[in-house]
Design a protein around this motif. Structure first.
Motif, short mmCIF file in Angstrom:
data_model
loop_
_atom_site.label_atom_id
_atom_site.label_comp_id
_atom_site.label_asym_id
_atom_site.label_seq_id
_atom_site.Cartn_x
_atom_site.Cartn_y
_atom_site.Cartn_z
N ASP A 173 -2.07 -5.09 -1.60
CA ASP A 173 -2.38 -3.90 -0.81
C ASP A 173 -1.78 -3.95 0.58
O ASP A 173 -1.45 -2.91 1.16
N GLU A 174 -1.62 -5.17 1.14
CA GLU A 174 -0.98 -5.27 2.46
C GLU A 174 0.44 -4.72 2.42
O GLU A 174 0.89 -4.07 3.37
N GLN A 175 1.14 -4.97 1.33
CA GLN A 175 2.52 -4.50 1.24
C GLN A 175 2.59 -2.98 1.08
O GLN A 175 3.49 -2.34 1.60
N LEU A 176 1.62 -2.42 0.38
CA LEU A 176 1.60 -0.97 0.23
C LEU A 176 1.26 -0.29 1.56
O LEU A 176 1.78 0.78 1.87
N ALA A 177 0.39 -0.93 2.32
CA ALA A 177 0.10 -0.42 3.66
C ALA A 177 1.35 -0.50 4.54
O ALA A 177 1.63 0.40 5.33
N GLN A 178 2.13 -1.58 4.38
CA GLN A 178 3.37 -1.71 5.13
C GLN A 178 4.37 -0.64 4.72
O GLN A 178 5.10 -0.09 5.56
#
Length: 201
Positions: A187-192
């Protein structure tokens, strides 16, 4: 450096996570420009409404792409759910982002099948297109354009239904240049991805 997470990130908090990542928010230094990682190349396919779609018709828009197929028993449902979360978060924050899903099983995934699938997952088709067409065009687009592996042939009963494809979301700028790859399992990468999409003009 990523933001520590406690448990899974909910759909509503995905945008909040994007804003909490290092460098986000007012008063922070401007993030470095995203590198251009190559062109997606040319393709001519058809969307869920039967309309022609080419790389040229997407020029002038920031978009995120993924590869999937509707009969997929493993990773594709997660990819589609995560794209829906990204779409909802982008809409909430006013980030202009188109989504494009390329089917790697065009023999089964006709426009009508894709339309039903899109509705099943609650996709907003105003900013999300599901593409189908000649398998060799899809294969070339995946391997030569997006630099994502695509192997096999749809086979009922086989592992992964006989198809193996990349599971990343790929961010593309207004000129058709790839600007980032993002793991759908994080999810951190999707937020990025949301932050990066907002930075592209």
């Amino acid at each position: 450096m990523s933001t520590p997470l406690s448990g899974s990130v909910s759909r509503r908090s995905l945008l909040g996570l994007a804003l909490a990542l290092p460098g986000a928010g007012l008063g922070c230094k401007r993030a470095p420009e995203l590198p251009a990682l190559g062109s997606v190349g040319s393709f001519a396919l058809t969307d869920q409404a039967g309309r022609p779609v080419t790389e040229a018709s997407l020029r002038g828009q920031v978009w995120a792409a993924a590869f999937f197929f509707t009969r997929c028993p493993t990773v594709c449902p997660r990819i589609t759910r995560k794209m829906r979360e990204v779409q909802q978060a982008a809409t909430k924050d006013g980030v202009k982002l188109q989504l494009v899903s390329f089917s790697v099983d065009p023999e089964n995934d006709t426009p009508a099948v894709l339309d039903a699938y899109a509705k099943q997952y609650g996709a907003d088709l105003a900013s999300w297109r599901f593409l189908t067409g000649d398998l060799e065009v899809v294969r070339k687009t995946s391997e030569q354009g997006f630099k994502l592996a695509l192997d096999g042939k749809a086979t009922a009963g086989a592992e992964h239904f006989g198809l193996f494809h990349g599971s990343h979301l790929v961010l593309v700028d207004v000129a058709g240049q790839i600007r980032g790859y993002y793991r759908t399992s994080e999810d951190e990468q999707l937020a990025q991805l949301l932050r990066d999409a907002a930075s592209l003009k």
